[in-house]
Design a protein around this motif. Structure first.
Motif, short mmCIF file in Angstrom:
data_model
loop_
_atom_site.label_atom_id
_atom_site.label_comp_id
_atom_site.label_asym_id
_atom_site.label_seq_id
_atom_site.Cartn_x
_atom_site.Cartn_y
_atom_site.Cartn_z
N ALA A 37 0.61 -1.33 0.29
CA ALA A 37 0.63 0.32 -0.04
C ALA A 37 0.68 1.64 0.15
CB ALA A 37 -0.85 -0.08 1.31
N ALA A 38 2.23 1.55 1.34
CA ALA A 38 3.07 2.34 0.78
C ALA A 38 3.27 2.80 -0.73
CB ALA A 38 4.09 2.14 1.92
N GLU A 75 -3.05 5.18 3.74
CA GLU A 75 -2.32 4.40 2.78
C GLU A 75 -3.18 3.93 2.83
OE1 GLU A 75 -1.12 1.07 5.78
OE2 GLU A 75 -3.76 0.42 6.22
N ASP A 76 -4.50 3.48 2.65
CA ASP A 76 -5.57 3.11 1.51
C ASP A 76 -5.69 4.50 0.16
OD1 ASP A 76 -6.81 4.51 3.20
OD2 ASP A 76 -8.72 3.52 3.90
N ILE A 77 -4.92 5.12 0.03
CA ILE A 77 -5.60 6.35 -1.03
C ILE A 77 -4.69 5.68 -1.99
CG2 ILE A 77 -6.53 8.14 0.79
CD1 ILE A 77 -3.06 8.94 -1.09
N VAL A 78 -4.95 7.11 -3.39
CA VAL A 78 -4.14 6.53 -4.31
C VAL A 78 -4.69 8.15 -4.84
CG1 VAL A 78 -4.24 6.63 -7.32
CG2 VAL A 78 -5.18 4.37 -5.16
N VAL A 79 -3.29 8.72 -5.14
CA VAL A 79 -3.19 10.02 -5.82
C VAL A 79 -3.74 10.62 -7.26
CG1 VAL A 79 -1.55 12.45 -5.89
CG2 VAL A 79 -1.23 11.14 -3.88
N ARG A 122 -14.07 -1.13 4.33
CA ARG A 122 -13.94 -2.25 4.51
C ARG A 122 -13.15 -3.39 2.87
NH1 ARG A 122 -18.58 -4.70 8.09
NH2 ARG A 122 -17.40 -3.73 9.80
N ALA A 123 -13.74 -2.47 1.86
CA ALA A 123 -13.49 -3.48 0.43
C ALA A 123 -11.97 -2.97 0.11
CB ALA A 123 -14.44 -3.66 -0.51
N LYS A 124 -11.22 -2.83 0.66
CA LYS A 124 -9.51 -2.31 0.19
C LYS A 124 -9.09 -2.58 -0.87
CE LYS A 124 -9.14 -0.43 4.76
NZ LYS A 124 -10.00 1.58 4.61
N PRO A 125 -8.40 -2.14 -1.81
CA PRO A 125 -7.83 -2.65 -3.15
C PRO A 125 -6.97 -3.68 -3.39
CG PRO A 125 -6.89 -0.28 -2.58
CD PRO A 125 -7.99 -1.00 -1.31
N THR A 179 -4.70 -0.61 -8.76
CA THR A 179 -3.51 -1.99 -9.06
C THR A 179 -2.91 -1.28 -10.36
OG1 THR A 179 -5.21 -2.59 -11.10
CG2 THR A 179 -4.84 -3.68 -8.61
N LYS A 180 -2.55 0.15 -10.61
CA LYS A 180 -2.40 1.10 -12.67
C LYS A 180 -0.59 1.37 -12.13
CE LYS A 180 -3.31 4.51 -13.73
NZ LYS A 180 -3.37 6.15 -14.02
N TYR A 181 -0.63 1.36 -10.08
CA TYR A 181 0.38 1.73 -9.77
C TYR A 181 1.42 0.46 -9.08
CZ TYR A 181 -1.26 6.07 -10.53
OH TYR A 181 -1.57 7.20 -11.35
#
Length: 524
Positions: free
Chosen positions: A209-210, A342-346, A489-492, A506-508
């Motif tokens: 995640a990090a 930790e569960d974000i996407v920039v 709860r539905a973490k990627p 997942t693209k990252y």
């Protein structure tokens, strides 16, 4: 064919008690819980319930087929359809239509009329009085409650792929000098306290995640050479995290990895966060018998079990979770930071956040009490605090707007001139004294209290919430947001993530990387 409901109840209850309970006990106890497997077991027992419903129909009313409406008579009509004979009625369509209707968690909140177990449902059936629609509604509501329980079990587990990644990186750190390189290089260390740089803070013990947060941040930044990302982790994850970022440099940004025990401030004297955690641990101690014991409990209802499991979740009593209230002490030389969960996407350049005039406020955040999405963007203090308790109702306005945590601008200079941290711990202490009756879980409620009157609301573009629990968010809407947050709860990185939203995360992930491949981490 005579199959009495009492016999059916005994058989199905036995299956439910011995089959499903033992299944969950084994899977949860061995940390190999799978949401899909649990959900399929639920469907199986629902099917058994349906068969019982059908076959008990023989004992139903024989007078006037066209007038029957109770569960026994309805079963009599549905029986031929199940057994392969030509149907005599279209009544089953009512059931299918009802079961297909969406059901949100909000509609179940606080309800006491929903059967919580299969046995309870069968007892109500035996009493009679259910028409087809009522039967389907009750069945759907009961299944949904179990679904939330199973989702919690899955979301609280550590996927074996992530566990594998941590072990592989720890091993690499021990044998490979390249995995132990200093972060950052010695000549770049002065940048860690240089306020001319853009400083971001990430607190996480999840290496994968990090890595996504770091890569998405730097890839979308127009001035990445001026970016400093401070990653704070715990002692057990420090070496794997260090190894990953030593071998996966994200140039030209500067990455720092530190464990909590590296901060002098945290190791000197009495620290409120440690005292609060110790007291909180004692309050929750009655739940600390282990998740398999809780789930195997045949007396308590699923909603009570789910509440205990949530109280058991480590993040609710984690130093990593509480430490965020001490950013000014952790970074005494910095004036402003942007905090990232930790569960974000920039998905955009975040450096313009430094140009926002905070008007003297401490926390720049997106408000969550307005917007088109009434489920995600309708959160006020009453959604987090227990206003039936006098200590809450006498001190706060239930309609006060809440705000999003996970992508926040913090003016540390302004923060140091407030009593935010002291207020936070005062209310944490009050909640512990009240036996967790002011709010049940998490550190967001006391943060909402502590930052009252210190929040400057920013444009919603900067932070889209709900990707971890709101399935109807479209891919297009999510893709157009500056930062997307998989809160819920539905973490990627979990199997239960929403498939149409997961590609944004997942693209990252570099799936051809040797560590990713060796741990069988795939894009699903």
């Amino acid at each position: 064919m005579q199959l009495h409901i009492s016999q059916s109840l005994r058989h199905v209850t036995f299956l439910q008690g011995k089959g499903l309970k033992e299944f969950i006990k084994v899977k949860v106890g061995s940390r190999r819980v799978s949401y899909k497997m649990l959900f399929y077991s639920l469907l199986f027992f629902t099917f058994l319930l349906w068969l019982v419903f059908v076959f008990t129909s023989v004992d139903g009313n024989d007078d006037g087929e066209n007038k029957c409406s109770n569960v026994g008579c309805l079963g009599k009509k549905l029986g031929p359809r199940i057994l392969g004979r030509s149907p005599e009625t279209n009544i089953p369509e009512i059931i299918y239509q009802t079961l297909d209707e969406p059901l949100s968690k909000d509609k179940l909140q606080g309800r006491t009329d929903i059967p919580q177990t299969l046995e309870e449902f069968m007892i109500e059936m035996k009493k009679g009085g259910y028409d087809a629609k009522t039967f389907a509604v009750k069945l759907r509501e009961m299944a949904k409650i179990h679904e939330y329980l199973y989702r919690h079990l899955e979301s609280s587990s550590i996927p074996k792929q992530l566990y594998c990644l941590t072990l592989q990186l720890a091993n690499e750190h021990s044998k490979n000098a390249a995995a132990r390189r200093q972060l950052p290089y010695a000549e770049l260390v002065p940048a860690l306290v240089d306020n001319s740089y853009f400083h971001f803070v990430l607190v996480s013990d999840n290496v994968l995640a990090a890595s996504v947060v770091a890569k998405s941040l730097v890839c979308n930044c127009l001035r990445s050479h001026k970016v400093v990302l401070h990653i704070i982790t715990d002692k057990k994850t420090y070496y794997p995290m260090q190894a990953w970022f030593s071998m996966h440099r994200i140039s030209p940004a500067i990455i720092e990895v530190k464990a909590l025990h590296h901060f002098d401030w945290l190791t000197k004297g009495k620290v409120p966060v440690l005292e609060a955690m110790e007291k909180d641990q004692k309050v929750r101690s009655k739940f600390r018998r282990g998740s398999s014991t809780i789930v195997a409990n045949t007396i308590e209802k699923p909603n009570a079990i789910a509440a205990k499991l949530q109280a058991l979740t480590p993040k609710y009593n984690s130093l990593m979770n509480h430490i965020r209230i001490h950013l000014p002490e952790l970074f005494p030389s910095l004036n402003k930071v942007v905090f990232l969960d930790e569960d974000i996407v920039v998905q955009t350049d975040l450096t313009p956040l430094w140009d926002i005039d905070m008007n003297g406020k401490v926390n720049g955040a997106v408000e969550t009490c307005s917007g088109e999405d009434k489920f995600v963007m309708s959160k006020r203090l009453k959604n987090y605090l227990n206003f039936s308790h006098p200590l809450i109702s006498e001190n706060f306005d239930p309609n006060e707007c809440a705000w999003a945590y996970g992508m926040n601008i913090f003016d540390l200079e302004a923060w140091r001139n407030t009593n935010i941290s002291l207020t936070y711990y005062y209310w944490v202490e009050q909640n512990i004294k009240s036996d967790l009756n002011l709010w049940q879980l998490g550190t967001l409620p006391p943060r909402l209290i502590a930052f009252l009157d210190h929040v400057h609301f920013i444009d919603p573009f900067w932070h889209m919430l709900g990707l971890g629990y709101q399935e109807n968010i479209s891919f297009e809407d999510a893709e157009s947001a500056g930062v997307i947050h998989f809160n819920g709860r539905a973490k990627p990185w979990l199997e239960l993530a929403f498939p149409h939203l997961r590609p944004l995360w997942t693209k990252y992930v570099h799936f051809s990387d040797k560590f990713i491949k060796s741990c069988h981490i795939r894009a699903w």
